[in-house]
Write a protein that holds these residues in place. Structure first.
Motif, PDB file in Angstrom:
ATOM      1  N   THR A  51       0.833  -1.207   0.000  1.00  0.00           N
ATOM      2  CA  THR A  51       0.000   0.000   0.000  1.00  0.00           C
ATOM      3  C   THR A  51       0.864   1.251   0.000  1.00  0.00           C
ATOM      4  O   THR A  51       0.590   2.222  -0.720  1.00  0.00           O
ATOM      5  CB  THR A  51      -0.928   0.012   1.225  1.00  0.00           C
ATOM      6  N   LEU A  52       1.915   1.239   0.806  1.00  0.00           N
ATOM      7  CA  LEU A  52       2.815   2.389   0.883  1.00  0.00           C
ATOM      8  C   LEU A  52       3.530   2.618  -0.434  1.00  0.00           C
ATOM      9  O   LEU A  52       3.555   3.737  -0.962  1.00  0.00           O
ATOM     10  CB  LEU A  52       3.838   2.167   2.003  1.00  0.00           C
ATOM     11  N   LEU A  53       4.101   1.565  -1.003  1.00  0.00           N
ATOM     12  CA  LEU A  53       4.887   1.714  -2.220  1.00  0.00           C
ATOM     13  C   LEU A  53       4.029   2.014  -3.434  1.00  0.00           C
ATOM     14  O   LEU A  53       4.489   2.646  -4.387  1.00  0.00           O
ATOM     15  CB  LEU A  53       5.705   0.440  -2.459  1.00  0.00           C
ATOM     16  N   ALA A  54       2.774   1.572  -3.409  1.00  0.00           N
ATOM     17  CA  ALA A  54       1.887   1.825  -4.544  1.00  0.00           C
ATOM     18  C   ALA A  54       1.575   3.306  -4.714  1.00  0.00           C
ATOM     19  O   ALA A  54       1.163   3.745  -5.795  1.00  0.00           O
ATOM     20  CB  ALA A  54       0.589   1.038  -4.382  1.00  0.00           C
ATOM     21  N   THR A  55       1.778   4.086  -3.668  1.00  0.00           N
ATOM     22  CA  THR A  55       1.499   5.519  -3.742  1.00  0.00           C
ATOM     23  C   THR A  55       2.710   6.314  -4.214  1.00  0.00           C
ATOM     24  O   THR A  55       2.600   7.504  -4.447  1.00  0.00           O
ATOM     25  CB  THR A  55       1.055   6.055  -2.365  1.00  0.00           C
ATOM     26  N   GLU A  56       3.852   5.665  -4.338  1.00  0.00           N
ATOM     27  CA  GLU A  56       5.056   6.371  -4.779  1.00  0.00           C
ATOM     28  C   GLU A  56       4.983   6.646  -6.285  1.00  0.00           C
ATOM     29  O   GLU A  56       4.326   5.927  -7.040  1.00  0.00           O
ATOM     30  CB  GLU A  56       6.312   5.546  -4.474  1.00  0.00           C
ATOM     31  N   ASN A  57       5.690   7.664  -6.697  1.00  0.00           N
ATOM     32  CA  ASN A  57       5.641   8.078  -8.098  1.00  0.00           C
ATOM     33  C   ASN A  57       6.697   7.327  -8.914  1.00  0.00           C
ATOM     34  O   ASN A  57       7.638   7.917  -9.450  1.00  0.00           O
ATOM     35  CB  ASN A  57       5.860   9.585  -8.205  1.00  0.00           C
ATOM     36  N   THR A  58       6.564   6.012  -8.988  1.00  0.00           N
ATOM     37  CA  THR A  58       7.443   5.184  -9.798  1.00  0.00           C
ATOM     38  C   THR A  58       6.634   4.624 -10.953  1.00  0.00           C
ATOM     39  O   THR A  58       5.557   4.075 -10.754  1.00  0.00           O
ATOM     40  CB  THR A  58       8.040   4.031  -8.969  1.00  0.00           C
ATOM     41  N   ARG A  59       7.149   4.755 -12.154  1.00  0.00           N
ATOM     42  CA  ARG A  59       6.430   4.287 -13.335  1.00  0.00           C
ATOM     43  C   ARG A  59       7.098   3.037 -13.893  1.00  0.00           C
ATOM     44  O   ARG A  59       8.322   2.950 -13.937  1.00  0.00           O
ATOM     45  CB  ARG A  59       6.393   5.385 -14.403  1.00  0.00           C
ATOM     46  N   ILE A  60       6.276   2.080 -14.308  1.00  0.00           N
ATOM     47  CA  ILE A  60       6.766   0.848 -14.898  1.00  0.00           C
ATOM     48  C   ILE A  60       6.491   0.885 -16.398  1.00  0.00           C
ATOM     49  O   ILE A  60       5.387   1.207 -16.836  1.00  0.00           O
ATOM     50  CB  ILE A  60       6.080  -0.383 -14.278  1.00  0.00           C
ATOM     51  N   THR A  61       7.502   0.569 -17.190  1.00  0.00           N
ATOM     52  CA  THR A  61       7.369   0.566 -18.644  1.00  0.00           C
ATOM     53  C   THR A  61       7.833  -0.775 -19.196  1.00  0.00           C
ATOM     54  O   THR A  61       8.386  -1.609 -18.478  1.00  0.00           O
ATOM     55  CB  THR A  61       8.188   1.705 -19.287  1.00  0.00           C
ATOM     56  N   ALA A  62       7.606  -0.958 -20.488  1.00  0.00           N
ATOM     57  CA  ALA A  62       8.081  -2.159 -21.175  1.00  0.00           C
ATOM     58  C   ALA A  62       8.687  -1.739 -22.505  1.00  0.00           C
ATOM     59  O   ALA A  62       8.137  -0.872 -23.199  1.00  0.00           O
ATOM     60  CB  ALA A  62       6.939  -3.148 -21.400  1.00  0.00           C
ATOM     61  N   ASP A  63       9.825  -2.305 -22.863  1.00  0.00           N
ATOM     62  CA  ASP A  63      10.506  -2.020 -24.124  1.00  0.00           C
ATOM     63  C   ASP A  63      10.737  -3.321 -24.883  1.00  0.00           C
ATOM     64  O   ASP A  63      10.880  -4.388 -24.277  1.00  0.00           O
ATOM     65  CB  ASP A  63      11.840  -1.320 -23.870  1.00  0.00           C
ATOM     66  N   VAL A  64      10.790  -3.216 -26.205  1.00  0.00           N
ATOM     67  CA  VAL A  64      10.902  -4.408 -27.050  1.00  0.00           C
ATOM     68  C   VAL A  64      12.082  -4.293 -28.018  1.00  0.00           C
ATOM     69  O   VAL A  64      12.193  -3.303 -28.752  1.00  0.00           O
ATOM     70  CB  VAL A  64       9.625  -4.644 -27.871  1.00  0.00           C
ATOM     71  N   VAL A  65      12.937  -5.316 -28.026  1.00  0.00           N
ATOM     72  CA  VAL A  65      13.970  -5.463 -29.047  1.00  0.00           C
ATOM     73  C   VAL A  65      13.398  -6.417 -30.088  1.00  0.00           C
ATOM     74  O   VAL A  65      13.391  -7.636 -29.904  1.00  0.00           O
ATOM     75  CB  VAL A  65      15.279  -6.017 -28.447  1.00  0.00           C
ATOM     76  N   CYS A  66      12.886  -5.854 -31.164  1.00  0.00           N
ATOM     77  CA  CYS A  66      12.250  -6.637 -32.229  1.00  0.00           C
ATOM     78  C   CYS A  66      13.293  -6.892 -33.319  1.00  0.00           C
ATOM     79  O   CYS A  66      13.799  -5.955 -33.942  1.00  0.00           O
ATOM     80  CB  CYS A  66      11.053  -5.882 -32.794  1.00  0.00           C
ATOM     81  N   ILE A  67      13.610  -8.171 -33.550  1.00  0.00           N
ATOM     82  CA  ILE A  67      14.711  -8.549 -34.438  1.00  0.00           C
ATOM     83  C   ILE A  67      14.173  -9.178 -35.716  1.00  0.00           C
ATOM     84  O   ILE A  67      13.326 -10.074 -35.681  1.00  0.00           O
ATOM     85  CB  ILE A  67      15.665  -9.533 -33.720  1.00  0.00           C
ATOM     86  N   ARG A  68      14.662  -8.680 -36.838  1.00  0.00           N
ATOM     87  CA  ARG A  68      14.343  -9.244 -38.155  1.00  0.00           C
ATOM     88  C   ARG A  68      15.650  -9.528 -38.862  1.00  0.00           C
ATOM     89  O   ARG A  68      16.360  -8.611 -39.285  1.00  0.00           O
ATOM     90  CB  ARG A  68      13.504  -8.255 -38.974  1.00  0.00           C
ATOM     91  N   GLY A  69      16.000 -10.817 -38.980  1.00  0.00           N
ATOM     92  CA  GLY A  69      17.306 -11.151 -39.533  1.00  0.00           C
ATOM     93  C   GLY A  69      18.398 -10.626 -38.610  1.00  0.00           C
ATOM     94  O   GLY A  69      18.451 -10.950 -37.428  1.00  0.00           O
ATOM     95  N   GLY A  70      19.269  -9.751 -39.152  1.00  0.00           N
ATOM     96  CA  GLY A  70      20.321  -9.151 -38.339  1.00  0.00           C
ATOM     97  C   GLY A  70      20.011  -7.736 -37.915  1.00  0.00           C
ATOM     98  O   GLY A  70      20.902  -7.020 -37.445  1.00  0.00           O
ATOM     99  N   ASP A  71      18.763  -7.316 -38.073  1.00  0.00           N
ATOM    100  CA  ASP A  71      18.385  -5.934 -37.772  1.00  0.00           C
ATOM    101  C   ASP A  71      17.458  -5.850 -36.568  1.00  0.00           C
ATOM    102  O   ASP A  71      16.741  -6.799 -36.231  1.00  0.00           O
ATOM    103  CB  ASP A  71      17.677  -5.305 -38.973  1.00  0.00           C
ATOM    104  N   VAL A  72      17.465  -4.688 -35.946  1.00  0.00           N
ATOM    105  CA  VAL A  72      16.562  -4.397 -34.839  1.00  0.00           C
ATOM    106  C   VAL A  72      15.673  -3.222 -35.236  1.00  0.00           C
ATOM    107  O   VAL A  72      16.115  -2.289 -35.908  1.00  0.00           O
ATOM    108  CB  VAL A  72      17.340  -4.073 -33.537  1.00  0.00           C
TER     109      VAL A  72
END
Length: 275
Positions: free
Chosen positions: A117-138
Motif C-alpha cells: 500500500t505504501l509503495l503503490a502511492t510512490e511516483n514510480t512508473r513501470i514501462t516495457a521495451d521491445v527489441v524486435c529482431i528481423r534477420g540481423g536488424d533491430v
C-alpha cells in the motif's frame, strides 16, 4: 535455539539498545520490542525466530499497541529501499508483490500488505521495451516527443492499470510500429531500473526481445515520428539506456546464432527505410 533459562535482563537491555540504534525508536518501544523478541525466541527455532517476531509485532500493531505501531513504521522506513526493489521487480515481472515481499523479507502477510500500500502511492512508473529482431536488424523508432525527441529508441511505453509487462510490450510494439506479435512469443531480457535512466523521474523498464519473419514490415504509429530497421550489432547512439538493452539482446542472439558479428559496435548505424 533460545531457552527461557538463558534470558537475562542484560540481554534484554542490549537488544533494546540495538533496536534503538538500528531503527531510531524510543527507549520504551525498544524495550517492549526486546521483551517480545526474547519471549518469542525462547520457544521458537533459531532460524524461525525473526519471522515469528515480525508476526507477533505486527499482531500487536493491528491490536492498537502504540509502541508496536512505532516499531513497525520504523522498521518499514529503515528497510524501505530493499522492500522497494523487491516490489518493483515483482511488478515488472508479473509477480504478486505482497507474496514476494513476504518471501524475500520474511514479512508477515499483514506487514507485506502495508508495504505494498505504501509503495503503490510512490511516483514510480513501470514501462516495457521491445527489441524486435528481423534477420540481423533491430526495429527502432524515432521519438516524436521529449525527452530525447528526434533520437532513435526501442518501441515501448507505460503499462496500463492492471496490465502485465509482456502484454504491454506487445501492445506498444503494435501501436508504435504496426508489428503484431503474441505476448507469449516475447523473451525476457532484463529489468532496467537505474535511478537516472530517465530524466522525467523514476522509470523501471521490463525489456523483452522477439524475432519476427524476414518479410515483416513496419510503419510509424502512435508517438513515433518514423521507424527504422538498424543493424542489431551496430545500433548507434540510442535514447535512455536502450543501447544497454540492445546489447543484452544482441548477446542472446549471438548465443543462438554464433555466426553473427563477434562484437557490438557504436558507429553510425546503417539505416534502412522501413517498408
Amino acid at each position: 535455539m533460545f531457552h527461557r533459562s538463558t534470558l537475562t535482563a542484560d540481554m534484554r537491555g542490549e537488544l533494546a539498545a540495538d533496536f534503538m540504534h538500528e531503527f531510531g525508536v524510543s527507549e520504551n518501544t525498544a524495550t517492549m520490542a526486546a521483551t517480545l523478541f526474547l519471549a518469542v525466541a525462547s520457544s521458537t527455532a533459531e532460524d524461525q525466530a525473526e519471522a515469528a517476531f515480525q508476526q507477533a509485532i505486527v499482531q500487536s500493531h493491528t491490536q492498537g499497541e502504540p509502541w508496536a505501531t512505532e516499531f513497525v513504521q520504523a522498521m518499514i522506513a529503515k528497510r524501505l529501499p530493499g522492500y522497494r526493489d523487491t516490489y518493483q521487480h515483482a511488478i515488472a515481472t508479473d509477480q504478486d508483490p505482497a507474496a514476494e515481499l513476504a518471501r524475500e523479507h520474511l514479512l508477515p502477510t499483514a506487514a507485506a500488505a502495508e508495504v505494498v500500500t505504501l509503495l503503490a502511492t510512490e511516483n514510480t512508473r513501470i514501462t516495457a521495451d521491445v527489441v524486435c529482431i528481423r534477420g540481423g536488424d533491430v526495429l527502432l523508432i524515432e521519438r516524436g516527443w521529449p525527452p530525447h525527441k528526434g533520437s532513435l529508441a526501442l518501441p515501448g511505453g507505460h503499462l496500463d492499470p492492471g496490465e502485465y509487462s509482456h502484454d504491454a510490450a506487445a501492445r506498444e510494439l503494435l501501436e508504435e510500429t504496426g508489428v503484431e506479435v503474441s505476448p507469449g512469443d516475447l523473451t525476457f531480457v532484463g529489468l532496467y531500473a537505474r535511478p537516472d535512466r530517465d530524466p522525467r523521474g523514476r522509470y523501471i523498464s521490463a525489456a523483452y526481445t522477439v524475432t519476427v519473419p524476414a518479410d515483416t514490415t513496419a510503419r510509424a504509429g502512435t508517438d513515433a515520428a518514423a521507424v527504422q530497421w538498424v543493424p542489431l550489432h551496430a545500433p548507434g547512439e540510442l535514447a535512455f539506456d536502450h543501447n544497454e538493452i540492445v546489447r543484452a539482446a544482441w548477446q542472446q542472439q549471438l548465443a543462438a546464432h554464433p555466426a553473427a558479428p563477434t562484437s557490438p559496435a557504436d558507429d553510425t548505424p546503417r539505416l534502412h527505410t522501413a517498408h
